[in-house]
Design an enzyme around this catalytic site. Structure first.
Site, PDB file in Angstrom:
ATOM      1  N   TYR A 141       3.586   6.353  -0.862  1.00 61.98           N
ATOM      2  CA  TYR A 141       4.277   5.951  -2.081  1.00 61.98           C
ATOM      3  C   TYR A 141       5.000   7.116  -2.758  1.00 61.98           C
ATOM      4  CZ  TYR A 141       1.552   1.621  -1.773  1.00 61.98           C
ATOM      5  OH  TYR A 141       0.991   0.436  -1.369  1.00 61.98           O
ATOM      6  N   LYS A 191      -6.610   5.729  10.056  1.00 61.86           N
ATOM      7  CA  LYS A 191      -6.008   5.226  11.296  1.00 61.86           C
ATOM      8  C   LYS A 191      -5.809   6.409  12.228  1.00 61.86           C
ATOM      9  CE  LYS A 191      -4.263   1.809  13.735  1.00 61.86           C
ATOM     10  NZ  LYS A 191      -5.162   0.798  14.356  1.00 61.86           N
ATOM     11  N   ASP A 223      -7.765  -1.264  10.355  1.00 60.54           N
ATOM     12  CA  ASP A 223      -7.678  -2.646  10.798  1.00 60.54           C
ATOM     13  C   ASP A 223      -9.061  -3.263  10.956  1.00 60.54           C
ATOM     14  OD1 ASP A 223      -7.950  -0.752  12.786  1.00 60.54           O
ATOM     15  OD2 ASP A 223      -6.567  -1.712  14.192  1.00 60.54           O
ATOM     16  N   ASP A 247      -4.568   0.284  -1.380  1.00 57.01           N
ATOM     17  CA  ASP A 247      -3.832  -0.749  -2.110  1.00 57.01           C
ATOM     18  C   ASP A 247      -4.092  -2.117  -1.472  1.00 57.01           C
ATOM     19  OD1 ASP A 247      -2.098  -2.144  -3.700  1.00 57.01           O
ATOM     20  OD2 ASP A 247      -0.299  -1.052  -3.100  1.00 57.01           O
ATOM     21  N   ASP A 251      -7.130  -5.296  -2.790  1.00 53.49           N
ATOM     22  CA  ASP A 251      -6.736  -6.670  -3.109  1.00 53.49           C
ATOM     23  C   ASP A 251      -7.496  -7.661  -2.233  1.00 53.49           C
ATOM     24  OD1 ASP A 251      -5.084  -5.861  -5.083  1.00 53.49           O
ATOM     25  OD2 ASP A 251      -3.212  -6.443  -4.122  1.00 53.49           O
TER      26      ASP A 251
END
Length: 369
Positions: A141, A191, A223, A247, A251
């Site tokens: 970001y 990852k 994942d 992020d 959620d």
């Protein structure tokens, strides 16, 4: 204690849920003998309308002067096609950077009263209690270069994921310190099988773990983590991850709590000379403009954010626990908004705020000052 707090209602339902959160904050301060120094500012779409930008300089100065900031929500659909610098969400990124809040804490807890609200099987969700610790000021970001260039078949977009060792270290220390007061387990998400960025992340986290011999550390690929959150959520205590992964995963955690309206968050930086830890507190839900102004939004995420503020910025654990207990009592009584599927008539936003204050009043007699 004097609590210096900036209030940023923001956009959409942010105004309504923040109003109830401030109502609860005032009640707690009065009943425990604290004073409040409250200021109010603009952030997001409302700031664009009134000042031309999503993060006005006046708001920046107010935020830097306050010990903690309470935010409602930002975002309005009218800005969906605006350039990035003119979108409400740019204001959120701006205030995070200005305050240097580098660790975002999102507690995910299942409540007995909401066990049927989750789409997952009850036995999977019951007993879930974790904190997702997300690095907040680095990664994709904020990395450069970024942008869109070219045209036609050669038009291309670039974002850069970058982390320094020091950025990884400070959020990792935060995660281990939290775990030391909980079930003493940290799960680090990356990852590393394909990303060099994640390879550095895993190596630094592993090195720092040696300084916390009483904390169990394991690693999981992002994942697989996304899958395990819905298959075996009770396995997690403190979940540590970088910005983008955090992020998305936080959620997903909303499914475990029954409604995204339940989830508070705390974005923390370093301590001020006053002893208060710099913090930005907000519910994780969006501005929900489709129900804004209808007095039907769930304010419990915003009220939980007040509890987190009392705990993390000001060290007022007794006051924070009183709010957490009041939330649980209101959930058990069923005085909740429609998103939580109450058995009877849904409560309004303001009625839920009143119910929390009533639950608090039943526990604590006001302090005479």
């Amino acid at each position: 204690m004097n609590l210096s707090i900036l209030i940023l209602p923001g956009d959409g339902i942010g105004v309504e849920v923040t109003r109830e959160a401030v109502k609860v904050l005032r009640h707690v301060a009065e009943s425990h003998g604290h004073t409040l120094s409250l200021s109010e500012g603009l952030l997001g779409g409302i700031a664009i309308h009134k000042t031309g930008g999503p993060f006005p300089e006046e708001t920046r100065q107010l935020a830097l002067a306050a010990d903690a900031t309470l935010l409602g929500a930002v975002g309005l659909p009218e800005f969906d096609t605006a350039p990035p610098e003119k979108r409400p969400e740019r204001g959120l990124l701006g205030i995070r950077k200005a305050l240097q809040v580098y660790a975002n804490l999102r507690p995910v807890r299942s409540y007995k009263a909401l066990i049927d609200s989750s789409p997952l099987k009850n036995e999977l969700v019951d007993g879930t209690d974790m904190i997702i610790v997300r690095e907040l000021t680095g990664g994709l970001y904020y990395g450069t270069p970024r942008g869109i260039s070219g045209s036609g078949p050669e038009e291309r977009a670039v974002n850069t994921m970058t982390y320094t060792r020091s950025e990884i270290e400070r959020v990792t220390h935060m995660a281990f310190q939290l775990a030391s007061k909980r079930r003493k387990k940290v799960t680090s998400v990356d990852k590393s099988n394909v990303l060099e960025n994640s390879q550095l992340w895993r190596r630094v986290v592993t090195e720092l773990a040696a300084g916390y011999p009483d904390i169990a550390l394991d690693h999981i690929l992002v994942d697989n983590c996304a899958m395990q959150l819905v298959l075996t959520p009770k396995r997690f205590d403190v979940l540590l991850t970088e910005n983008l992964f955090g992020d998305i995963l936080s959620d997903e955690g909303a499914v475990l709590a029954g409604s995204i309206g339940m989830l508070p968050s705390a974005s923390l930086g370093d301590k001020r000379p006053s002893g208060a830890r710099v913090g930005l507190y907000e519910p994780v839900h969006g501005s929900a403009p489709d129900i804004a102004g209808q007095n039907k939004a769930n304010p419990l995420g915003a009220i939980g954010s007040v509890a987190a503020m009392l705990e993390y910025s000001f060290g007022l654990t007794e006051e924070a626990q009183a709010v957490y207990s009041a939330i649980e009592e209101v959930l058990n009584n069923g005085r909740v908004t429609a998103d939580l599927k109450p058995a009877g008539k849904p409560a309004s936003t303001s009625e839920v705020g009143d119910a929390i204050c009533e639950a608090l009043a039943s526990r604590v007699a006001p302090v005479n000052r």
